[in-house]
Design an enzyme around this catalytic site. Structure first.
Site, PDB file in Angstrom:
ATOM      1  CG  ASP A   1      -1.878   1.121   1.272  1.00  0.00           C
ATOM      2  OD1 ASP A   1      -2.923   0.991   0.615  1.00  0.00           O
ATOM      3  OD2 ASP A   1      -1.612   2.143   1.938  1.00  0.00           O
TER       4      ASP A   1
ATOM      5  CE1 TYR B   1      -0.023   7.693   3.520  1.00  0.00           C
ATOM      6  CE2 TYR B   1       0.217   5.576   2.441  1.00  0.00           C
ATOM      7  CZ  TYR B   1      -0.548   6.454   3.170  1.00  0.00           C
ATOM      8  OH  TYR B   1      -1.808   6.095   3.546  1.00  0.00           O
TER       9      TYR B   1
ATOM     10  CE  LYS C   1      -3.964   4.563   0.529  1.00  0.00           C
ATOM     11  NZ  LYS C   1      -2.576   4.413   1.003  1.00  0.00           N
TER      12      LYS C   1
ATOM     13  CG  HIS D   1      -4.793   9.579   0.602  1.00  0.00           C
ATOM     14  ND1 HIS D   1      -3.437   9.489   0.472  1.00  0.00           N
ATOM     15  CD2 HIS D   1      -5.070   9.077   1.829  1.00  0.00           C
ATOM     16  CE1 HIS D   1      -2.913   8.968   1.576  1.00  0.00           C
ATOM     17  NE2 HIS D   1      -3.891   8.714   2.408  1.00  0.00           N
TER      18      HIS D   1
HETATM   19  N1  LIG Z   1      -5.729   5.773   3.720  1.00  0.00           N
HETATM   20  C1  LIG Z   1      -5.234   6.426   4.740  1.00  0.00           C
HETATM   21  O1  LIG Z   1      -5.579   7.585   5.018  1.00  0.00           O
HETATM   22  C2  LIG Z   1      -4.197   5.774   5.615  1.00  0.00           C
HETATM   23  C3  LIG Z   1      -3.849   6.346   6.846  1.00  0.00           C
HETATM   24  C4  LIG Z   1      -2.881   5.714   7.630  1.00  0.00           C
HETATM   25  C5  LIG Z   1      -2.285   4.540   7.181  1.00  0.00           C
HETATM   26  N2  LIG Z   1      -2.634   4.021   5.961  1.00  0.00           N
HETATM   27  C6  LIG Z   1      -1.997   2.774   5.463  1.00  0.00           C
HETATM   28  O2  LIG Z   1      -2.187   1.758   6.417  1.00  0.00           O
HETATM   29  C7  LIG Z   1      -0.929   1.143   6.732  1.00  0.00           C
HETATM   30  C8  LIG Z   1      -0.944   0.666   8.151  1.00  0.00           C
HETATM   31  O3  LIG Z   1      -1.397   1.677   9.015  1.00  0.00           O
HETATM   32  P1  LIG Z   1      -0.508   2.336  10.163  1.00  0.00           P
HETATM   33  O4  LIG Z   1       0.927   2.141   9.909  1.00  0.00           O
HETATM   34  O5  LIG Z   1      -0.966   3.732  10.329  1.00  0.00           O
HETATM   35  O6  LIG Z   1      -0.938   1.554  11.464  1.00  0.00           O
HETATM   36  P2  LIG Z   1      -0.821   0.037  11.997  1.00  0.00           P
HETATM   37  O7  LIG Z   1      -0.359  -0.883  10.925  1.00  0.00           O
HETATM   38  O8  LIG Z   1      -2.084  -0.235  12.725  1.00  0.00           O
HETATM   39  O9  LIG Z   1       0.263   0.161  13.148  1.00  0.00           O
HETATM   40  C9  LIG Z   1       1.618   0.397  12.895  1.00  0.00           C
HETATM   41  C10 LIG Z   1       2.287   0.567  14.255  1.00  0.00           C
HETATM   42  O10 LIG Z   1       2.203  -0.656  14.990  1.00  0.00           O
HETATM   43  C11 LIG Z   1       3.515  -1.137  15.271  1.00  0.00           C
HETATM   44  N3  LIG Z   1       3.482  -2.606  15.067  1.00  0.00           N
HETATM   45  C12 LIG Z   1       3.444  -3.254  13.881  1.00  0.00           C
HETATM   46  N4  LIG Z   1       3.374  -4.587  14.065  1.00  0.00           N
HETATM   47  C13 LIG Z   1       3.382  -4.787  15.414  1.00  0.00           C
HETATM   48  C14 LIG Z   1       3.323  -5.948  16.220  1.00  0.00           C
HETATM   49  N5  LIG Z   1       3.275  -7.168  15.693  1.00  0.00           N
HETATM   50  N6  LIG Z   1       3.313  -5.785  17.556  1.00  0.00           N
HETATM   51  C15 LIG Z   1       3.371  -4.558  18.106  1.00  0.00           C
HETATM   52  N7  LIG Z   1       3.413  -3.416  17.391  1.00  0.00           N
HETATM   53  C16 LIG Z   1       3.425  -3.523  16.042  1.00  0.00           C
HETATM   54  C17 LIG Z   1       4.436  -0.423  14.313  1.00  0.00           C
HETATM   55  O11 LIG Z   1       5.690  -0.218  14.905  1.00  0.00           O
HETATM   56  P3  LIG Z   1       7.083  -0.658  14.184  1.00  0.00           P
HETATM   57  O12 LIG Z   1       7.036  -0.173  12.745  1.00  0.00           O
HETATM   58  O13 LIG Z   1       8.105   0.034  15.005  1.00  0.00           O
HETATM   59  O14 LIG Z   1       7.116  -2.161  14.272  1.00  0.00           O
HETATM   60  C18 LIG Z   1       3.728   0.929  14.138  1.00  0.00           C
HETATM   61  O15 LIG Z   1       4.017   1.791  15.233  1.00  0.00           O
HETATM   62  C19 LIG Z   1       0.101   2.246   6.447  1.00  0.00           C
HETATM   63  O16 LIG Z   1       1.358   1.683   6.183  1.00  0.00           O
HETATM   64  C20 LIG Z   1      -0.502   2.918   5.233  1.00  0.00           C
HETATM   65  O17 LIG Z   1      -0.130   2.225   4.057  1.00  0.00           O
HETATM   66  C21 LIG Z   1      -3.594   4.604   5.181  1.00  0.00           C
END
Ligand SMILES: NC(=O)c1ccc[n+]([C@@H]2O[C@H](COP(=O)([O-])OP(=O)(O)OC[C@H]3O[C@@H](n4cnc5c(N)ncnc54)[C@H](OP(=O)(O)O)[C@@H]3O)[C@@H](O)[C@H]2O)c1
Length: 249
Positions: A19, A24, A49, A82
């Site tokens: 994604d 980003y 996006k 987005h």
């Molecule tokens: N469409 C939108 O507006 C939008 C907004 C936000 C995000 N996104 C997309 O969604 C993806 C994921 O969302 P996100 O990164 O915001 O949140 P997420 O995947 O819910 O959480 C990521 C966080 O959790 C930690 N983490 C990951 N795996 C873990 C595990 N097994 N145990 C404990 N902690 C863990 C990561 O830390 P570490 O990296 O330090 O492991 C990071 O701090 C993004 O990469 C992006 O592509 C889209």
């Protein structure tokens, strides 16, 4: 771990869905990492996006071409608007996405951060309705109403921030810790499996190889209806991102 190494590790342990988004600035990084993996393009699922400042018909077409160049590919598997901005710009962007879909330059089109109300408005001008809606979703914000709507409308629900973005104590919730012990998994794996049981697509992010591997080891156990009900109880209706209905971006 640097982003290129993290992506290469993800590919090694089996991830194929990546994604990205122009905002980003990760499109060139993904292109470089995927090239180094040697994986065939047809084995990958790549999303990007269009960002808010490129909404409207002409700008979205331009943004899409720039995205293809940065990703070093000639098509996307999924292209999303987005954020909802306002009706006129969304209308132009959506027309551009519909055309890109018809020419085969995008295999699927959709939107991110749209409310039910904003999706309903699309029915007034969309020839093709979104195939995917990517929205913030996790046990503290399960999006039950939107999810039911998407099921009814035959639209795929995709969860961003699936483990709460590391912005809360979600992974310390006693029920998640207890279920992790029950299944010999981590609380993060319980949450990710919860999404899978609900039929959502997940895109967890980590820069740590151990967690990247952990977040993909979800297919050797299932949660029961009782487990799902217990997780439902921890809903606090807390979102960490912006409400799409609040369009003051
Ligand atoms: N469409 C939108 O507006 C939008 C907004 C936000 C995000 N996104 C997309 O969604 C993806 C994921 O969302 P996100 O990164 O915001 O949140 P997420 O995947 O819910 O959480 C990521 C966080 O959790 C930690 N983490 C990951 N795996 C873990 C595990 N097994 N145990 C404990 N902690 C863990 C990561 O830390 P570490 O990296 O330090 O492991 C990071 O701090 C993004 O990469 C992006 O592509 C889209």
């Amino acid at each position: 771990m640097n982003p290129v190494s993290a992506i290469k590790h993800a590919a090694e342990v089996g991830y194929r869905h990546f994604d990205t988004a122009t905002v980003y600035k990760n499109e060139p990084i993904l292109a470089q990492a995927l090239k180094e993996t040697g994986l065939a393009r047809e084995d990958l699922f790549i999303t990007s996006k269009v960002w808010n400042d490129m909404q409207g018909y002409d700008k979205t077409k331009q943004a899409f071409e720039e995205t293809l160049q940065k990703l070093k590919t000639d098509y996307l598997d999924l292209y999303l608007i987005h954020w909802y901005m306002e009706d006129e710009s969304v209308k132009g962007s959506w027309q551009a996405l519909e055309e890109l879909y018809k020419t085969g330059k995008v295999k699927a089109i959709g939107v991110s951060n749209f409310s039910i109300n904003q999706l309903e408005k699309m029915k007034g001008y969309a020839e093709i309705m979104p195939m995917v809606v990517q929205v913030e979703t996790h046990p503290y914000f399960p999006q039950d109403e939107l999810r039911n709507y998407l099921v009814k409308e035959n639209i795929q629900h995709e969860s961003w921030g699936p483990i709460g973005q590391g912005r809360s104590d979600l992974l310390s919730e006693p029920i998640l810790v207890a279920l992790a012990e029950k299944y010999d998994k981590s609380p993060a794996q319980i949450v990710l499996r919860w999404h899978i049981e609900r039929g959502s697509v997940i895109i967890p992010k980590s820069v740590h190889p151990g967690r990247i591997t952990e977040n993909s080891a979800l297919f050797d156990f299932e949660l029961t209806a009782g487990d799902m009900q217990a997780i439902k109880e921890i809903n606090t209706e807390t979102r960490y991102g912006r409400d799409p209905e609040n369009t003051g971006y």
